[in-house]
Scaffold this motif. Sequence first.
Motif, PDB file in Angstrom:
ATOM      1  N   ILE A   1     -10.409  -0.515  -6.121  1.00  0.00           N
ATOM      2  CA  ILE A   1     -11.897  -0.752  -5.576  1.00  0.00           C
ATOM      3  C   ILE A   1     -12.933   0.210  -6.216  1.00  0.00           C
ATOM      4  O   ILE A   1     -12.575   1.267  -6.434  1.00  0.00           O
TER       5      ILE A   1
ATOM      6  N   CYS B   1     -13.770  -5.289  -5.530  1.00  0.00           N
ATOM      7  CA  CYS B   1     -12.256  -5.259  -5.811  1.00  0.00           C
ATOM      8  C   CYS B   1     -11.577  -6.017  -6.804  1.00  0.00           C
ATOM      9  O   CYS B   1     -12.393  -7.169  -7.134  1.00  0.00           O
TER      10      CYS B   1
ATOM     11  N   TYR C   1       0.969  -1.355   0.030  1.00  0.00           N
ATOM     12  CA  TYR C   1      -0.002  -0.029  -0.080  1.00  0.00           C
ATOM     13  C   TYR C   1       0.811   1.220   0.117  1.00  0.00           C
ATOM     14  O   TYR C   1       0.288   2.521   0.283  1.00  0.00           O
TER      15      TYR C   1
ATOM     16  N   TYR D   1     -13.291 -11.741   0.574  1.00  0.00           N
ATOM     17  CA  TYR D   1     -13.793 -11.515  -0.660  1.00  0.00           C
ATOM     18  C   TYR D   1     -13.794 -13.029  -1.372  1.00  0.00           C
ATOM     19  O   TYR D   1     -13.335 -13.960  -1.057  1.00  0.00           O
TER      20      TYR D   1
ATOM     21  N   HIS E   1      -9.589  -2.467   4.399  1.00  0.00           N
ATOM     22  CA  HIS E   1      -9.388  -3.479   3.264  1.00  0.00           C
ATOM     23  C   HIS E   1      -8.921  -4.680   3.406  1.00  0.00           C
ATOM     24  O   HIS E   1      -9.299  -5.795   2.980  1.00  0.00           O
TER      25      HIS E   1
ATOM     26  N   VAL F   1     -15.884  -5.724  -0.438  1.00  0.00           N
ATOM     27  CA  VAL F   1     -15.176  -4.659   0.156  1.00  0.00           C
ATOM     28  C   VAL F   1     -16.043  -3.999   1.200  1.00  0.00           C
ATOM     29  O   VAL F   1     -17.155  -3.940   1.170  1.00  0.00           O
TER      30      VAL F   1
END
Length: 222
Positions: free
Chosen positions: A162, A167, A91, A122, A117, A139
């Motif tokens: 996103i 995502c 990130y 997911y 996140h 998400v």
Amino acid sequence: MRAAGDQGLLVEFGDSVDVAVSERVLAFDAALRARPFHGFTESTPSYAAVLVGYDPLEVTPSAVRAHVEALLAEPHPPLAAAALHELPVCYEQPFAPDLADVAQRCGMSEEAVIAAHLSGEYRVFMFGFAPGYGYLGGVPEAIRVPRKPNPVRARPPGSLAIAGPMCLVTTVTAPTGWWVIGRSPARIVDVDRERQFLFEVGDRIRFRRIRRDEFDAFGSVP
């Protein structure tokens, strides 16, 4: 169900992105692949439907419809447990060009956006747009932001983006109107692997945070 041109039949199971609907889609798709009809070419599952392809020179539309209706009337066995994949993601900048904007829109710090996140559960609902583009539902509500009004050109492969409840991790250089908050070095598509896509529709995904030096150690994303 309804015709999709002269070589397809669209079998619809709902009108929302929902796990229960997705499981019905995948159960039917599995049943069709296990018991294809003469003239069957391929099936393509999406969020809430399956596109059934056929060769009109080999089979009539009415025969396809009859086969599909028979499959729909049968109980389908439970699906096997979904595979779980862990994808590393960095990130840090310059990999997260939209992270600050997402944080501002959500009234959160950048670290809180990252934490949210990473906490998401997911699921791969479908593939689309480009090879290996898995649309991942899950998400968290706190960081759901609408698509940008205009796409940004030439986002690199591995971009983690996103938009709303979805995502994805890109696999090619392409424009996107989604918000890029990180980048993954995972090889989602590899033509030299026996299974060229890292995951399948219905699989589960978790993200794991890595530092820039760890990202560099993975090498370049194809």
